[in-house]
Design an enzyme around this catalytic site. Structure first.
Site, PDB file in Angstrom:
ATOM      1  N   MET A  92       0.782  -1.197  -0.315  1.00  0.00           N
ATOM      2  CA  MET A  92      -0.086   0.109   0.173  1.00  0.00           C
ATOM      3  C   MET A  92       0.877   1.194   0.102  1.00  0.00           C
ATOM      4  O   MET A  92       0.549   2.272   0.823  1.00  0.00           O
ATOM      5  CB  MET A  92      -0.734  -0.071   1.137  1.00  0.00           C
ATOM      6  CG  MET A  92      -2.294  -1.525   1.412  1.00  0.00           C
ATOM      7  SD  MET A  92      -2.563  -1.448  -0.074  1.00  0.00           S
ATOM      8  CE  MET A  92      -4.151  -0.264  -0.048  1.00  0.00           C
ATOM      9  N   ARG A  93       2.086   1.509  -0.475  1.00  0.00           N
ATOM     10  CA  ARG A  93       2.736   2.329  -1.146  1.00  0.00           C
ATOM     11  C   ARG A  93       2.638   2.942  -2.032  1.00  0.00           C
ATOM     12  O   ARG A  93       3.444   2.342  -3.579  1.00  0.00           O
ATOM     13  CB  ARG A  93       4.517   2.029  -0.110  1.00  0.00           C
ATOM     14  CG  ARG A  93       5.051   3.306   0.178  1.00  0.00           C
ATOM     15  CD  ARG A  93       4.567   3.730   1.491  1.00  0.00           C
ATOM     16  NE  ARG A  93       5.188   4.783   1.634  1.00  0.00           N
ATOM     17  CZ  ARG A  93       5.047   6.111   2.154  1.00  0.00           C
ATOM     18  NH1 ARG A  93       4.012   5.706   2.419  1.00  0.00           N
ATOM     19  NH2 ARG A  93       5.606   6.878   2.037  1.00  0.00           N
ATOM     20  N   HIS A 111      -5.515  -6.197  -7.906  1.00  0.00           N
ATOM     21  CA  HIS A 111      -6.091  -3.785  -7.470  1.00  0.00           C
ATOM     22  C   HIS A 111      -7.541  -4.980  -7.800  1.00  0.00           C
ATOM     23  O   HIS A 111      -8.290  -6.138  -7.837  1.00  0.00           O
ATOM     24  CB  HIS A 111      -6.322  -3.258  -8.465  1.00  0.00           C
ATOM     25  CG  HIS A 111      -7.122  -1.862  -7.921  1.00  0.00           C
ATOM     26  ND1 HIS A 111      -6.489  -1.005  -6.592  1.00  0.00           N
ATOM     27  CD2 HIS A 111      -8.017  -2.059  -8.428  1.00  0.00           C
ATOM     28  CE1 HIS A 111      -7.712  -0.363  -6.718  1.00  0.00           C
ATOM     29  NE2 HIS A 111      -8.891  -0.624  -7.270  1.00  0.00           N
TER      30      HIS A 111
HETATM   31  C1  GAR Z   1      -6.321  -7.024  -1.621  1.00  0.00           C
HETATM   32  O1  GAR Z   1      -7.674  -6.761  -2.158  1.00  0.00           O
HETATM   33  C2  GAR Z   1      -5.624  -6.219  -2.434  1.00  0.00           C
HETATM   34  O2  GAR Z   1      -6.048  -6.726  -3.451  1.00  0.00           O
HETATM   35  C3  GAR Z   1      -5.218  -5.150  -1.900  1.00  0.00           C
HETATM   36  O3  GAR Z   1      -5.218  -5.148  -0.585  1.00  0.00           O
HETATM   37  C4  GAR Z   1      -5.750  -6.597  -0.543  1.00  0.00           C
HETATM   38  C5  GAR Z   1      -4.052  -6.916   0.497  1.00  0.00           C
HETATM   39  O4  GAR Z   1      -4.726  -8.216   0.869  1.00  0.00           O
HETATM   40  N1  GAR Z   1      -4.551  -3.787  -2.882  1.00  0.00           N
HETATM   41  C6  GAR Z   1      -4.808  -2.684  -2.998  1.00  0.00           C
HETATM   42  O5  GAR Z   1      -6.479  -2.283  -2.908  1.00  0.00           O
HETATM   43  C7  GAR Z   1      -4.125  -2.175  -3.857  1.00  0.00           C
HETATM   44  N2  GAR Z   1      -4.300  -0.707  -4.808  1.00  0.00           N
HETATM   45  P1  GAR Z   1      -3.569  -9.345   1.514  1.00  0.00           P
HETATM   46  O6  GAR Z   1      -2.688  -8.863   2.163  1.00  0.00           O
HETATM   47  O7  GAR Z   1      -4.446 -10.464   2.883  1.00  0.00           O
HETATM   48  O8  GAR Z   1      -3.235 -10.302   0.080  1.00  0.00           O
END
Ligand code: GAR
Length: 216
Positions: A92-93, A111
Site C-alpha cells: 500500500m505504498r 487490485h
Molecule cells: C487485496 O484485496 C488487494 O487487492 C488490495 O489489498 C488487499 C491485500 O490483501 N490491494 C490494493 O488495494 C492495492 N491498490 P492481502 O494482504 O490479504 O493479500
C-alpha cells in the site's frame, strides 16, 4: 524445471502472499519466492513468510529520509535476491516513476476492482454505493500512474443486494488468489507479452484470463 524468481511485496495480512506460497509449494509450479518484503514491521504477511521458511525482510519506509532512498533499498534487496518478477500483493505504498520504469514489465499488482473502474481505495464500498452489479479484481503490469497498466487477468463477481463491504471483500479475495497464481504461471510459462497498452497471449484460451464467479 527452471523457475521464475519472485519477490512478493506486502503491507498487511498477506492472504495473496499465502496463495502464492501455497502455489509455489507444488513441485510443478514454475515460480519460486526468493524474498518477501514488507514496508510495515507489523504486517501479518511477514509472519506467514517466516513460518514457510522464506526470507522475509521489513524495509520500513518511515525510516528513510525520502522516497528515493527507500526505493533504492528496495531495488538493492530485489537485485541481491536475483528477482525476475516483483509481485505487489497488498503493497500500500505508491512507487515512484524511476522505480517503476526500472521494473517495467517485470512488476505486477493485484487490485480489488475491475480496472479501469474504481482505482484507489475503498473500491468495494464505492461499487456498492453506486449500485454497481459486478465487482471483481484485476491483475496487471505496473505503470507509474496509480492502478494503471496492461491487464493480465480479471475476475468478475456479482454484487448481491445483501452484500456489505466485508462480504464483498471476502468473495473477491478468493478470486484474487486464483488470478494471482494463474497469472504468475502464465508469465513464467512465457505466455504473456506486453504490446503497447495491452497484454497479448499465446497458447492461452481467452476464458483463462476472464473469470466469472460463480460461472453462469
Ligand atoms: C487485496 O484485496 C488487494 O487487492 C488490495 O489489498 C488487499 C491485500 O490483501 N490491494 C490494493 O488495494 C492495492 N491498490 P492481502 O494482504 O490479504 O493479500
Amino acid at each position: 524445471m527452471r523457475k521464475l524468481k519472485l519477490a512478493v511485496m506486502i503491507s498487511g495480512s498477506g492472504t495473496n502472499l499465502q496463495a502464492i506460497i501455497d502455489a509455489c509449494n507444488a513441485p510443478e509450479y514454475p515460480a519460486e519466492i526468493m524474498v518477501v518484503i514488507s514496508n510495515r514491521p507489523t504486517a501479518k504477511g511477514l509472519e506467514r513468510a517466516r513460518q514457510s521458511g522464506l526470507t522475509a525482510v521489513c524495509i520500513d519506509h518511515t525510516e528513510y529520509e525520502n522516497r528515493a532512498d527507500f526505493e533504492a533499498e528496495l531495488h538493492t534487496r530485489l537485485k541481491e535476491n536475483e528477482v525476475e518478477l516483483v509481485c505487489l500483493a497488498g503493497f500500500m505504498r505508491l512507487l515512484g516513476a524511476d522505480f517503476v520504469s526500472r521494473w517495467k514489465d517485470r512488476m505486477i499488482n493485484i487490485h480489488p476492482s475491475l480496472l479501469p473502474s474504481y482505482k484507489g481505495l475503498h473500491t468495494h464500498e464505492r461499487a456498492i454505493e453506486d449500485g454497481a452489479k459486478f465487482g471483481g479484481c484485476t491483475l496487471h503490469f505496473v505503470r507509474p500512474e496509480m492502478d494503471d497498466g496492461p491487464i493480465i487477468m480479471q475476475a468478475a463477481v456479482p454484487i448481491t443486494p445483501d452484500d456489505t463491504e466485508q462480504s464483498l471483500i471476502q468473495r473477491v479475495l478468493v478470486q484474487e488468489h486464483i488470478i494471482y497464481t494463474a497469472g504468475i504461471r502464465m508469465i513464467a510459462e512465457g505466455r504473456v507479452r506486453v504490446s503497447g497498452r495491452k497484454c497479448v497471449f499465446k497458447d492461452t484460451n481467452w476464458p483463462e484470463t476472464n473469470l466469472i464467479s460463480p460461472t453462469p
